[in-house]
Design an enzyme around this catalytic site. Structure first.
Site, PDB file in Angstrom:
ATOM      1  N   CYS A  90       0.830  -1.205   0.000  1.00  0.00           N
ATOM      2  CA  CYS A  90       0.000   0.000   0.000  1.00  0.00           C
ATOM      3  C   CYS A  90       0.868   1.260   0.000  1.00  0.00           C
ATOM      4  O   CYS A  90       2.008   1.250   0.456  1.00  0.00           O
ATOM      5  CB  CYS A  90      -0.907  -0.001   1.223  1.00  0.00           C
ATOM      6  N   GLU A 100       0.672   3.907   1.809  1.00  0.00           N
ATOM      7  CA  GLU A 100       1.065   4.367   3.138  1.00  0.00           C
ATOM      8  C   GLU A 100       2.347   3.669   3.598  1.00  0.00           C
ATOM      9  O   GLU A 100       3.248   4.295   4.154  1.00  0.00           O
ATOM     10  CB  GLU A 100      -0.050   4.104   4.165  1.00  0.00           C
ATOM     11  N   CYS A 112      -6.420   0.871   4.950  1.00  0.00           N
ATOM     12  CA  CYS A 112      -6.953  -0.474   5.126  1.00  0.00           C
ATOM     13  C   CYS A 112      -6.539  -0.995   6.509  1.00  0.00           C
ATOM     14  O   CYS A 112      -5.744  -0.368   7.219  1.00  0.00           O
ATOM     15  CB  CYS A 112      -6.440  -1.398   4.023  1.00  0.00           C
ATOM     16  N   CYS A 170      -2.735  -1.395   6.917  1.00  0.00           N
ATOM     17  CA  CYS A 170      -2.059  -0.104   7.061  1.00  0.00           C
ATOM     18  C   CYS A 170      -2.330   0.503   8.433  1.00  0.00           C
ATOM     19  O   CYS A 170      -1.441   1.096   9.046  1.00  0.00           O
ATOM     20  CB  CYS A 170      -2.491   0.859   5.965  1.00  0.00           C
TER      21      CYS A 170
END
Length: 132
Positions: free
Chosen positions: A56, A58, A91, A94
């Site tokens: 991801c 992040e 998510c 994350c």
């Protein structure tokens, strides 16, 4: 939930810029950009990387900052670029990652009342913590 400051709006702009530069319309490999700010004011960004093991945006942004020696996280935001700019809520993976690396970090999220910021601890109630 708190209202955004000028610095948080600038963080959104940084995340928007990184995904505009890297959005992959053809293969959809890079569809989310993230920016993270540290207490010293430095901002690092990243985009998601799609493959058999997705990373991801992040996580990429935080990894980029850690690689540069940063450790004091202040705020993070993720932006999706699919014909419109949209703030994405992190998510579950994350959220756990941010909590472990930056338990005092703010996260910018979209709410029914608009874009706000919240402490990561509010987004992960009853979170798992590694034993010390």
């Amino acid at each position: 939930m708190e209202k955004l400051t000028v610095t948080e709006k600038a963080l959104i702009d940084s995340a928007t810029e990184i995904i505009k530069l890297n959005f992959d319309r053809k293969n959809l490999n890079h569809t989310v950009g993230a920016a993270v700010r540290y207490t010293n004011g430095n901002v690092y960004s990243g985009v998601n990387v799609s493959s058999i093991h997705e990373a991801c945006a992040e996580v990429i942004a935080i990894g980029n900052a850690i690689s540069c020696g940063e450790r004091d996280f202040e705020c993070i935001v993720a932006i999706g670029r699919d014909n419109s700019d949209k703030v994405y809520s992190p998510c579950g993976n994350c959220r756990q990652f941010i909590l472990e690396y930056a338990p005092n970090c703010h996260v910018i999220v979209e709410t029914e009342a608009g874009i706000k910021k919240s402490r990561i601890t509010s987004l992960v109630p009853y979170a798992y913590h590694r034993p010390e």
